[in-house]
Write a protein that holds these residues in place. Structure first.
Motif, PDB file in Angstrom:
ATOM      1  N   PHE A  33      95.483 -37.575   8.366  1.00 48.04           N
ATOM      2  CA  PHE A  33      94.156 -37.064   8.727  1.00 48.04           C
ATOM      3  C   PHE A  33      93.391 -36.637   7.481  1.00 48.04           C
ATOM      4  CE2 PHE A  33      91.374 -33.427   9.630  1.00 48.04           C
ATOM      5  CZ  PHE A  33      90.497 -34.018  10.526  1.00 48.04           C
ATOM      6  N   VAL A  34      94.082 -35.947   6.550  1.00 52.68           N
ATOM      7  CA  VAL A  34      93.430 -35.511   5.313  1.00 52.68           C
ATOM      8  C   VAL A  34      92.974 -36.726   4.511  1.00 52.68           C
ATOM      9  CG1 VAL A  34      93.801 -34.360   3.107  1.00 52.68           C
ATOM     10  CG2 VAL A  34      94.643 -33.313   5.215  1.00 52.68           C
ATOM     11  N   VAL A  35      93.847 -37.745   4.420  1.00 54.19           N
ATOM     12  CA  VAL A  35      93.472 -38.969   3.702  1.00 54.19           C
ATOM     13  C   VAL A  35      92.261 -39.604   4.343  1.00 54.19           C
ATOM     14  CG1 VAL A  35      94.209 -41.320   3.144  1.00 54.19           C
ATOM     15  CG2 VAL A  35      95.785 -39.407   2.803  1.00 54.19           C
ATOM     16  N   TRP A  36      92.274 -39.676   5.665  1.00 49.44           N
ATOM     17  CA  TRP A  36      91.127 -40.270   6.383  1.00 49.44           C
ATOM     18  C   TRP A  36      89.856 -39.460   6.145  1.00 49.44           C
ATOM     19  CZ3 TRP A  36      88.180 -38.057  10.336  1.00 49.44           C
ATOM     20  CH2 TRP A  36      87.251 -38.921  10.950  1.00 49.44           C
ATOM     21  N   GLU A  37      89.965 -38.137   6.230  1.00 49.06           N
ATOM     22  CA  GLU A  37      88.797 -37.266   6.119  1.00 49.06           C
ATOM     23  C   GLU A  37      88.210 -37.276   4.708  1.00 49.06           C
ATOM     24  OE1 GLU A  37      86.105 -34.291   7.812  1.00 49.06           O
ATOM     25  OE2 GLU A  37      87.466 -35.766   8.673  1.00 49.06           O
ATOM     26  N   LEU A  38      89.076 -37.209   3.693  1.00 47.85           N
ATOM     27  CA  LEU A  38      88.599 -37.057   2.317  1.00 47.85           C
ATOM     28  C   LEU A  38      88.468 -38.381   1.565  1.00 47.85           C
ATOM     29  CD1 LEU A  38      90.574 -33.883   1.154  1.00 47.85           C
ATOM     30  CD2 LEU A  38      88.227 -34.032   2.006  1.00 47.85           C
ATOM     31  N   TRP A  39      89.034 -39.438   2.091  1.00 50.76           N
ATOM     32  CA  TRP A  39      88.998 -40.709   1.375  1.00 50.76           C
ATOM     33  C   TRP A  39      88.303 -41.797   2.180  1.00 50.76           C
ATOM     34  CZ3 TRP A  39      92.087 -45.369   2.062  1.00 50.76           C
ATOM     35  CH2 TRP A  39      91.916 -46.299   1.033  1.00 50.76           C
ATOM     36  N   ALA A 141      69.714 -31.954   4.205  1.00 49.06           N
ATOM     37  CA  ALA A 141      71.109 -31.516   4.232  1.00 49.06           C
ATOM     38  C   ALA A 141      72.011 -32.701   3.953  1.00 49.06           C
ATOM     39  CB  ALA A 141      71.452 -30.909   5.588  1.00 49.06           C
ATOM     40  N   GLY A 142      73.221 -32.411   3.455  1.00 51.32           N
ATOM     41  CA  GLY A 142      74.206 -33.461   3.215  1.00 51.32           C
ATOM     42  C   GLY A 142      75.586 -32.870   3.011  1.00 51.32           C
ATOM     43  N   HIS A 143      76.612 -33.689   3.230  1.00 49.89           N
ATOM     44  CA  HIS A 143      77.999 -33.250   3.045  1.00 49.89           C
ATOM     45  C   HIS A 143      78.360 -33.196   1.558  1.00 49.89           C
ATOM     46  CE1 HIS A 143      78.996 -33.327   7.277  1.00 49.89           C
ATOM     47  NE2 HIS A 143      78.642 -34.592   7.392  1.00 49.89           N
ATOM     48  N   ARG A 144      79.427 -32.434   1.257  1.00 50.53           N
ATOM     49  CA  ARG A 144      79.909 -32.358  -0.125  1.00 50.53           C
ATOM     50  C   ARG A 144      81.182 -33.165  -0.334  1.00 50.53           C
ATOM     51  NH1 ARG A 144      79.689 -26.497  -2.920  1.00 50.53           N
ATOM     52  NH2 ARG A 144      79.690 -27.770  -4.812  1.00 50.53           N
ATOM     53  N   GLN A 145      82.141 -33.107   0.610  1.00 49.29           N
ATOM     54  CA  GLN A 145      83.443 -33.710   0.348  1.00 49.29           C
ATOM     55  C   GLN A 145      83.821 -34.831   1.314  1.00 49.29           C
ATOM     56  OE1 GLN A 145      85.940 -33.324  -2.084  1.00 49.29           O
ATOM     57  NE2 GLN A 145      84.176 -32.498  -3.155  1.00 49.29           N
ATOM     58  N   VAL A 150      77.639 -36.876  -0.378  1.00 52.07           N
ATOM     59  CA  VAL A 150      76.342 -37.127  -1.018  1.00 52.07           C
ATOM     60  C   VAL A 150      75.835 -35.965  -1.867  1.00 52.07           C
ATOM     61  CG1 VAL A 150      75.608 -38.825   0.689  1.00 52.07           C
ATOM     62  CG2 VAL A 150      75.194 -36.400   1.109  1.00 52.07           C
ATOM     63  N   LEU A 151      76.295 -34.744  -1.574  1.00 56.35           N
ATOM     64  CA  LEU A 151      75.878 -33.586  -2.372  1.00 56.35           C
ATOM     65  C   LEU A 151      77.080 -32.901  -3.015  1.00 56.35           C
ATOM     66  CD1 LEU A 151      73.019 -32.013  -0.190  1.00 56.35           C
ATOM     67  CD2 LEU A 151      72.825 -33.423  -2.256  1.00 56.35           C
ATOM     68  N   ASP A 152      78.099 -33.672  -3.321  1.00 55.50           N
ATOM     69  CA  ASP A 152      79.309 -33.106  -3.924  1.00 55.50           C
ATOM     70  C   ASP A 152      79.004 -32.386  -5.228  1.00 55.50           C
ATOM     71  OD1 ASP A 152      82.059 -32.628  -4.366  1.00 55.50           O
ATOM     72  OD2 ASP A 152      82.186 -34.399  -5.635  1.00 55.50           O
ATOM     73  N   ALA A 153      78.040 -32.903  -5.997  1.00 50.24           N
ATOM     74  CA  ALA A 153      77.747 -32.338  -7.325  1.00 50.24           C
ATOM     75  C   ALA A 153      76.530 -31.424  -7.314  1.00 50.24           C
ATOM     76  CB  ALA A 153      77.548 -33.471  -8.334  1.00 50.24           C
ATOM     77  N   ILE A 154      76.158 -30.906  -6.166  1.00 53.37           N
ATOM     78  CA  ILE A 154      74.955 -30.072  -6.079  1.00 53.37           C
ATOM     79  C   ILE A 154      75.035 -28.864  -7.005  1.00 53.37           C
ATOM     80  CG2 ILE A 154      75.827 -28.771  -4.092  1.00 53.37           C
ATOM     81  CD1 ILE A 154      72.957 -28.667  -3.024  1.00 53.37           C
ATOM     82  N   HIS A 155      76.250 -28.361  -7.230  1.00 50.57           N
ATOM     83  CA  HIS A 155      76.426 -27.177  -8.081  1.00 50.57           C
ATOM     84  C   HIS A 155      76.219 -27.485  -9.563  1.00 50.57           C
ATOM     85  CE1 HIS A 155      80.226 -29.297  -8.108  1.00 50.57           C
ATOM     86  NE2 HIS A 155      80.582 -28.639  -9.204  1.00 50.57           N
ATOM     87  N   THR A 156      76.119 -28.760  -9.933  1.00 49.97           N
ATOM     88  CA  THR A 156      75.963 -29.120 -11.350  1.00 49.97           C
ATOM     89  C   THR A 156      74.496 -29.204 -11.779  1.00 49.97           C
ATOM     90  OG1 THR A 156      75.929 -31.528 -10.974  1.00 49.97           O
ATOM     91  CG2 THR A 156      78.090 -30.465 -11.216  1.00 49.97           C
ATOM     92  N   ARG A 214      83.381 -26.191  -2.081  1.00 45.34           N
ATOM     93  CA  ARG A 214      83.422 -27.642  -1.947  1.00 45.34           C
ATOM     94  C   ARG A 214      84.349 -28.094  -0.827  1.00 45.34           C
ATOM     95  NH1 ARG A 214      84.740 -30.322  -7.432  1.00 45.34           N
ATOM     96  NH2 ARG A 214      84.061 -32.231  -6.376  1.00 45.34           N
ATOM     97  N   PHE A 215      85.464 -27.417  -0.640  1.00 42.45           N
ATOM     98  CA  PHE A 215      86.406 -27.822   0.401  1.00 42.45           C
ATOM     99  C   PHE A 215      86.397 -26.848   1.576  1.00 42.45           C
ATOM    100  CE2 PHE A 215      87.969 -29.879  -3.429  1.00 42.45           C
ATOM    101  CZ  PHE A 215      88.229 -31.166  -2.978  1.00 42.45           C
ATOM    102  N   GLY A 216      85.278 -26.162   1.776  1.00 45.38           N
ATOM    103  CA  GLY A 216      85.164 -25.217   2.881  1.00 45.38           C
ATOM    104  C   GLY A 216      83.766 -25.217   3.451  1.00 45.38           C
ATOM    105  N   SER A 217      83.543 -24.339   4.412  1.00 48.92           N
ATOM    106  CA  SER A 217      82.223 -24.269   5.040  1.00 48.92           C
ATOM    107  C   SER A 217      81.849 -22.844   5.421  1.00 48.92           C
ATOM    108  CB  SER A 217      82.191 -25.162   6.286  1.00 48.92           C
ATOM    109  OG  SER A 217      83.185 -24.759   7.220  1.00 48.92           O
ATOM    110  N   ALA A 218      82.476 -21.866   4.764  1.00 50.85           N
ATOM    111  CA  ALA A 218      82.190 -20.468   5.085  1.00 50.85           C
ATOM    112  C   ALA A 218      80.797 -20.053   4.624  1.00 50.85           C
ATOM    113  CB  ALA A 218      83.238 -19.560   4.449  1.00 50.85           C
ATOM    114  N   GLU A 219      80.255 -20.798   3.643  1.00 48.02           N
ATOM    115  CA  GLU A 219      78.944 -20.461   3.089  1.00 48.02           C
ATOM    116  C   GLU A 219      78.091 -21.724   3.003  1.00 48.02           C
ATOM    117  OE1 GLU A 219      80.697 -17.153  -0.081  1.00 48.02           O
ATOM    118  OE2 GLU A 219      80.553 -19.275  -0.625  1.00 48.02           O
TER     119      GLU A 219
END
Length: 253
Positions: A33-39, A141-145, A150-156, A214-219
């Motif tokens: 599931f992790v492989v499917w979700e993240l890859w 809006a967009g996902h990070r991981q 699409v917004l994985d590098a938003i913090h950069t 990046r790997f969470g959604s608390a914020e």
């Protein structure tokens, strides 16, 4: 030793063996599931996004090289034309280019922020927000991981970075100002003037939102930009993304 001790041990051994096999199976399922979700979701979504980008750029009008504006102020193309509203979730409105995220970074911009849009096409416009080029808050809006990240590098992003938005009307250049971390309940970042209830907008904002960390959604991480320039489709793209626009159009043929 009691006669039933042997069978009892056999039953315990069997239970332990079955439990162990179940735990191993559960672990493998979780790993898959992790492989499917993240890859895999990233590969699948990235393919869909690149097809959407190529199709949009192929069908867009105008040259793929910059054309100077007439008159002495060669960079002045007049007041920006506001992108037309469609109000149909899933419709591709344009393409977003963010050089900070990579020289080949381009992603489709669609109407709507439901999972049906973000999980497939990546960047979605909040339907309550302004359109590109309008005075007020154009928010996306967009996902990070996952699902294309699409917004994985938003913090950069750093102040001064340019974000380019292409629509059928033309190209809008926004300049990144700052970011902040908020709770998911802080929806005032989507107001016409972000975080200022009741304020009347006088600038053209772009607000990008994504999950944090990046790997969470608390914020939520929020990136604020303001519009710097505009070019109609007939003037071609800004020089900074011209080669990418040209290459993308060639892919769509």
């Amino acid at each position: 030793m009691p006669e039933h001790a042997g069978p009892a041990r056999s039953v315990v051994r069997t239970v332990v063996q079955v439990a162990g096999e179940l735990l191993v199976t559960a672990g493998l399922v979780l790993l898959l599931f992790v492989v499917w979700e993240l890859w895999w979701t990233n590969i699948d979504a990235d393919n869909a996004q690149q097809r959407a980008v190529a199709t949009f750029v192929r069908d867009a009008s105008g040259p793929v090289a910059p054309v100077a504006a007439p008159g002495p102020a060669s960079g002045d193309h007049g007041a920006p034309v506001v992108a037309a509203e469609v109000n149909t979730p899933g419709t591709v409105l344009g393409v977003v280019y963010i050089p900070r995220f990579g020289k080949d970074y381009n992603r489709p911009l669609v109407d709507g922020t439901a999972p049906e849009q973000l999980n497939t096409l990546g960047l979605g416009r909040y339907e309550s927000s302004a359109m590109p080029g309008a005075v007020g808050n154009f928010a996306i809006a967009g996902h990070r991981q996952t699902h294309g990240a699409v917004l994985d590098a938003i913090h950069t992003l750093v102040p001064g970075d340019r974000i380019y938005v292409q629509t059928r009307a033309g190209y809008y250049t926004y300049v990144f100002r700052n970011n902040e971390i908020v709770l998911p309940t802080q929806t005032d970042v989507l107001l016409p003037v972000p975080t200022r209830p009741g304020a009347r907008p006088t600038e053209r904002f772009l607000t990008m939102t994504s999950c944090n960390p990046r790997f969470g959604s608390a914020e939520r991480i929020i990136a604020y930009s303001v519009m710097e320039a505009w070019r109609p489709a007939s003037a071609g793209p800004p020089a900074a993304i011209a080669s990418l626009v040209a290459a993308t159009r060639a892919k769509g043929r």
